[in-house]
Design a protein around this motif. Sequence first.
Motif, short mmCIF file in Angstrom:
data_model
loop_
_atom_site.label_atom_id
_atom_site.label_comp_id
_atom_site.label_asym_id
_atom_site.label_seq_id
_atom_site.Cartn_x
_atom_site.Cartn_y
_atom_site.Cartn_z
N ASP A 1 6.80 1.83 7.18
CA ASP A 1 6.24 3.18 6.77
C ASP A 1 5.15 3.36 7.05
O ASP A 1 4.75 4.87 7.80
CB ASP A 1 6.18 2.43 5.72
CG ASP A 1 6.97 3.33 4.47
OD1 ASP A 1 7.30 2.39 3.53
OD2 ASP A 1 7.52 4.33 4.41
N LYS B 1 3.57 7.06 9.21
CA LYS B 1 1.76 7.59 8.82
C LYS B 1 1.88 8.21 10.93
O LYS B 1 1.66 8.87 10.35
CB LYS B 1 1.35 6.75 8.55
CG LYS B 1 -0.05 6.72 9.30
CD LYS B 1 -1.49 5.90 8.83
CE LYS B 1 -2.22 6.38 8.85
NZ LYS B 1 -3.76 5.46 7.76
N GLU C 1 2.67 9.62 2.04
CA GLU C 1 3.40 8.14 3.47
C GLU C 1 1.44 6.95 2.68
O GLU C 1 2.30 6.18 2.53
CB GLU C 1 3.37 8.74 4.60
CG GLU C 1 3.66 7.94 4.98
CD GLU C 1 5.45 7.40 4.58
OE1 GLU C 1 5.80 8.84 4.79
OE2 GLU C 1 5.31 6.38 4.48
#
Length: 470
Positions: free
Chosen positions: A213, A217, A242
């Motif tokens: 993740d 970003k 996020e």
Amino acid sequence: MSNVSLNEKIPNNVDLSSDKRLQRALEQWQPEFLSWWKDMGPEGFQEKDVYLRTAVSVDPKGWAHFDYVRMPEYRWGIFLADPVPNRTIGFGDAFGQPAWQEVPGEHRNTLRRLIVTQGDTEPASVEQQRRLGQTCPSLYDLRNLFQVNVEEGRHLWAMVYLLHSYFGRDGREEAEALLQRRSGDQDKPRILGAFNEPCTDWLSFFMFTTFTDRDGKYQLLALAESGFDPLSRTCRFMLTEEAHHLFVGEMGISRIIQRAAQLMKEGKDPRQEGAIDLPTIQKYMNFWYTVSLDLFGSEVSTNAANFFGAGLKGRAKEETYADHVALEGAYEMDLYEDGKLVRRSVPMRTAMNEVLRDAYIDDCAKVLNRWNKHAAEVGFTFTLPSRRFHRNQGLFAGKYFTPEGREIGQAEYEAQQAAWLPTDADRAYVQSLMVNPVYQPGHYANWIAPPAKGVNDQPIDFEYVRYNEG
Ligand SMILES: [Fe+2]
Ligand SMILES: [Fe+2]
């Protein structure tokens, strides 16, 4: 679904109620999305009430609305961050010109490819994580998993909105294809490698949300700079969501480390006690960090140079750089030439993938510093492996390096890799801890410490998922 109910079901700030073309496209796509969600979304929990936040506006204070909802009834919305008045393009050949409100014809295919590649990661992660609910360490963690899942679903909506609104027929076809590929499928895999890796235990889930993740970003930060204003605004709003995914990952690993450290301070061996020992955590970290490094692409890349030159994809926080055209600068990096590592300057534009990867690596190092505060209590230090270790993309792919970055032969690598990456036995051990899910409010699995606080000021023994009812 009628237009009225479509508009009620889809919170938005893109004036959906008066956009007939978008309504028609979504009328087709929304039922296909729902059937994808029912097939490929969280398995076994579709009928449960989950305490979730829903984005209902982009107002910084008011956008997160918390309530119980069944996931198929989640109101996936379409939100763009507020426009910046008179925004101009912040980098590349068109630097200083007004930002594009429509797709520039000469960049149409490239832009569509960027949006599709980003969009493909969103449903992929939902697919990767779809069975984790059955092995959760607590209702708190179960709820966080589902929050991440529904928001990745919304991120798919965000990219589909762009495809539907700005790319006509081929945009609609791409939007459908996003629901047809499947993570890990031999014949129709997801586009990027890390999104085809199985994520079948919670240690992997927390590593994924920390490291993979976090690639997301940085990709979103780079796309938030885009000269194509609707993409920029979409990505800026996605970044607010996020941040929560990264929090879930970092805190999950932090709590696993805290549990192991607590046992060690009591003079016990975490593995004997059904917790996860620190060297195993390091191996999972090595794996997920390096597969995430691959997502940034080749070290030297003409594609990246073209994206930058065209004003489509910038650097994270472009405003912090002095030269936004980047035709003259150079960037120093380690390259692999004729079987040797060499330090070279390459033209700045071709180094954009590496610039973004560097920013990502710095960010990961900060996370490790925070984890190491807990590890230090028992004399352990986690380290990020070299960017050359265990790579499948770019210059170092197909070569063998130690986690310290020293090149070795294949035989030596194979002899040592059980110390560096999770073995089948490690994976079997980690899975064995998660056979029995914990569905009692306020109870936490033995291998993870409870969180310091709950969600949205609720207590940690709150019934985050109404598992035991109905
Ligand atoms: Fe996402
Ligand atoms: Fe995410």
